[in-house]
Design an enzyme around this catalytic site. Sequence first.
Site, PDB file in Angstrom:
ATOM      1  N   ARG B  53       0.950  -1.189  -0.057  1.00 48.94           N
ATOM      2  CA  ARG B  53      -0.114   0.062  -0.077  1.00 48.94           C
ATOM      3  C   ARG B  53       1.171   1.412  -0.170  1.00 48.94           C
ATOM      4  O   ARG B  53       2.179   0.978   0.067  1.00 48.94           O
ATOM      5  CB  ARG B  53      -1.054  -0.117   1.307  1.00 48.94           C
ATOM      6  N   ARG B  87      -7.579  -0.764  -7.017  1.00 53.68           N
ATOM      7  CA  ARG B  87      -8.074   0.383  -6.139  1.00 53.68           C
ATOM      8  C   ARG B  87      -8.005   1.740  -6.758  1.00 53.68           C
ATOM      9  O   ARG B  87      -7.516   1.934  -7.893  1.00 53.68           O
ATOM     10  CB  ARG B  87      -6.640   0.592  -5.026  1.00 53.68           C
ATOM     11  N   ASP B 227      -2.505  10.546  -1.983  1.00 50.68           N
ATOM     12  CA  ASP B 227      -2.899   9.686  -2.959  1.00 50.68           C
ATOM     13  C   ASP B 227      -3.133  10.315  -4.429  1.00 50.68           C
ATOM     14  O   ASP B 227      -3.256   9.708  -5.325  1.00 50.68           O
ATOM     15  CB  ASP B 227      -4.024   8.590  -2.453  1.00 50.68           C
ATOM     16  N   ASN B 237      -6.059  12.315   0.564  1.00 50.30           N
ATOM     17  CA  ASN B 237      -4.955  11.530   1.209  1.00 50.30           C
ATOM     18  C   ASN B 237      -5.892  10.840   2.322  1.00 50.30           C
ATOM     19  O   ASN B 237      -7.323  10.774   2.414  1.00 50.30           O
ATOM     20  CB  ASN B 237      -4.248  12.319   2.136  1.00 50.30           C
TER      21      ASN B 237
END
Lengths: 336, 336
Positions: B53, B87, B227, B237
Site C-alpha cells: 500500500r 484500487r 494519494d 489523502n
Amino acid sequence: MKVDGRWRRAIELADDGASVIVLDQARLPYDVAWMRLASLDDAARAIRDMHVRGAPLIGAVAAYGVAMALRAGVALDDATTRLAATRPTAVNLRWALDEMRAATADTGFAIAARICDDDVWRCEQIGKHGVDLIREVGRRPVNILTHCNAGWLATVDWGTALAPIYKAHEDGVALHVWVDETRPRNQGLLTAWELAAHGVPHTVIADNAGGFLMQQGKVDLCIVGTDRTTREGDVCNKIGTYLKALAAHANGVPFYVAVPSPSIDWHVSAEDIPIEERSGDEVRRIRGVSVVLDASAVANPAFDITPRGLVTALITERGVVAPGGLAALFPREAAR
Amino acid sequence: MKVDGRWRRAIELADDGASVIVLDQARLPYDVAWMRLASLDDAARAIRDMHVRGAPLIGAVAAYGVAMALRAGVALDDATTRLAATRPTAVNLRWALDEMRAATADTGFAIAARICDDDVWRCEQIGKHGVDLIREVGRRPVNILTHCNAGWLATVDWGTALAPIYKAHEDGVALHVWVDETRPRNQGLLTAWELAAHGVPHTVIADNAGGFLMQQGKVDLCIVGTDRTTREGDVCNKIGTYLKALAAHANGVPFYVAVPSPSIDWHVSAEDIPIEERSGDEVRRIRGVSVVLDASAVANPAFDITPRGLVTALITERGVVAPGGLAALFPREAAR
C-alpha cells in the site's frame, strides 16, 4: 433503558438499601454484567478504573460513595478527598461531592437518591428541548453525528447528548446516527450498544471519517456531551470532540452540546481545566491485543477543549442557549 | 531502509529476474515477512488486499505487474485493465500503467525498474527540499505530526512525508514525531515501526489527539503524503487528514503535503476524485479481534479531501510551492 427485558437505570440502590448496583462498563458492550458497589473503596475504584464513566454517572456514584462512607463511620472530608482524586476533568464529580456536604450517616443515601432523580429529570428536559433541534432539520432521516458516549450509560437514565435522539425516535422522527468509535477506549461502542437496544438506526465509523461525511453533506447536525463547560461556553469533552467541531464549523453543520447544569464550572477558564492524561496502555492494547509495539512511546490525553466559537448552542435542562447565554439562564448558580 | 541488518527497498527484483520481492505490509509491524510476486495475479491481489500500500509503491508494483503479464503473453490492455481496477483513489497506479504503455515482453522489466529508480530519486529530492522547512522551525526538538504512513514502506525508498524527517534526522536536527494511529487500518504503526528502525524519537497517539496537541502548542508542523492531488492543490489523502488540516489551520501550524509529481492528477477536480469505500470488517475487527458488535452497521470511507486553502505548501521533487503553484513548476505535465 431496557436491559435484558427490564427497564433499568445505570445505577440502582440494591435490595439491601446499603449498596448500589451498576453496569460494569469496562466489560460492555461484550458482556452485560452488573456489579455491586458496597463501600467508599468500591465506589472510588469503580470511578478510577472506569467501570463507571460519563460525567453525570460519575457524580451519582460519588454521591453514593459518600453515603456509604458516612454510614461506615468515615469522616466526610476523608471520603470527599478520596473520591475527588479519582478523576480530574469531569466537574460533576466535584459538584456531587459539594451536594453531599450536608449529608450524615442517616441522610446520605436519601440525598444521593435525590441527586440521581434530579439527573434523570435534567436529562429528560434536555431531551425535550433538544428534540426540536432534530425535528426542525426536516430531512428523512435526520443524520446526527455523536462522539464518545453521552447516553443512558453516562448518566442515570436517558443520557445527555442521546436524550434528544431517544425522544425524537420515540416521537417517530426518522433518524440515523453516525457513531464515532472514539479511540482509544471505544466508548462509541457503548453508544452503538445503547442505540441498538432502542432500535435507533446507526452506523459506527472510525474517528477519522466524520469530517469526510460532513464534506459529503451526510451529517445534518452533531450532538455531544461534556465533562466540563465554562461559564462562557467553552466545552471540555472527550478527546477528538474538537476535531469534529472544527469540521462542523467548516461545513455549516450545527454543533450542539448537551449540558446539564452540574457540568458547568462557573469558576474556571478553558485553559485551566485539568486534562487527564490516562495510561498509554489504552492506546497500546485493544481488548487485550497489543497493537503498538514496545519500541514506540504513546501518549493518551483523554479530553480536549472546543472553543465556544465552534459551538452552535448548548442544550440545558432549562432550554437551548448560545454559548454566552449560560449565566442568564442559571443566574443563581452563576452568582455562587 | 535497513531491515534485519540489510539496506533494502520496499520492492526489489528477485534473483530470478522475473519476479519481485515485497514486504508483506498486512503482517507488519508484527511480523517482518517478504513475499514474492511472480505474476499479474500476484501483483493485482497484493495491491487489492493491501499487502502493498502507499500510492507510489502501488504504482511500482503495478508496473512490475504489467512487466510480468507481458512476459507471460498477456495483452497489455488486459493487464492494465486488471490492475487499474484494484484500487480507485491513488492516481499513481494509473500513472504507472500509462508509463508502461510502451512496454513489451522484452522491455517491461527495465521500464518498471526505471519507474522504481525514479521514485527513489523523487523521494530523495522531496527529502532535500522538505528538510529546510523542518530546520527553519528552530526548536529542539522540532515536533512534527504525521498521519497514516507516507514513509519508506509507502514508496520504493525514503518515503514522501517521511523523507524530510529522515533527512533532518541524518543531518542531526533534533526531532520528535507525533504518529497518528490512523484507524481503521492502523498504518500509523507502520510509520512507528519505520521511525523506530531509524532511531527517530516518536510517540503514537489516537487519531483524536492531534487537535488537542496543536491547541497546546505541541506541534510545530504537519507533513502528510497524498494519494491524489489536483492541479489546484486540493489534497486527497488517508481518511482523517482533513481533520488534522483543519486543526493546523485553526492553530497556526504549517500543514505540508509531500507530493511526488506522479501523485498529481492534472485532469480532475477535487469533487470528482473517487473515494474508496473499503470493507466494514476493517472497522469491526482489529488484529482479528471483534470490536464492533453485529447489531451495528459500519461505514469505512478510506480517503478524504483537504481543500487547498488548508494547505501551507506542497513539497515536490522540484521544490516547495504554494498549492496554486503546481502547474508553473510542472509545465510539461500540466499541459499534457
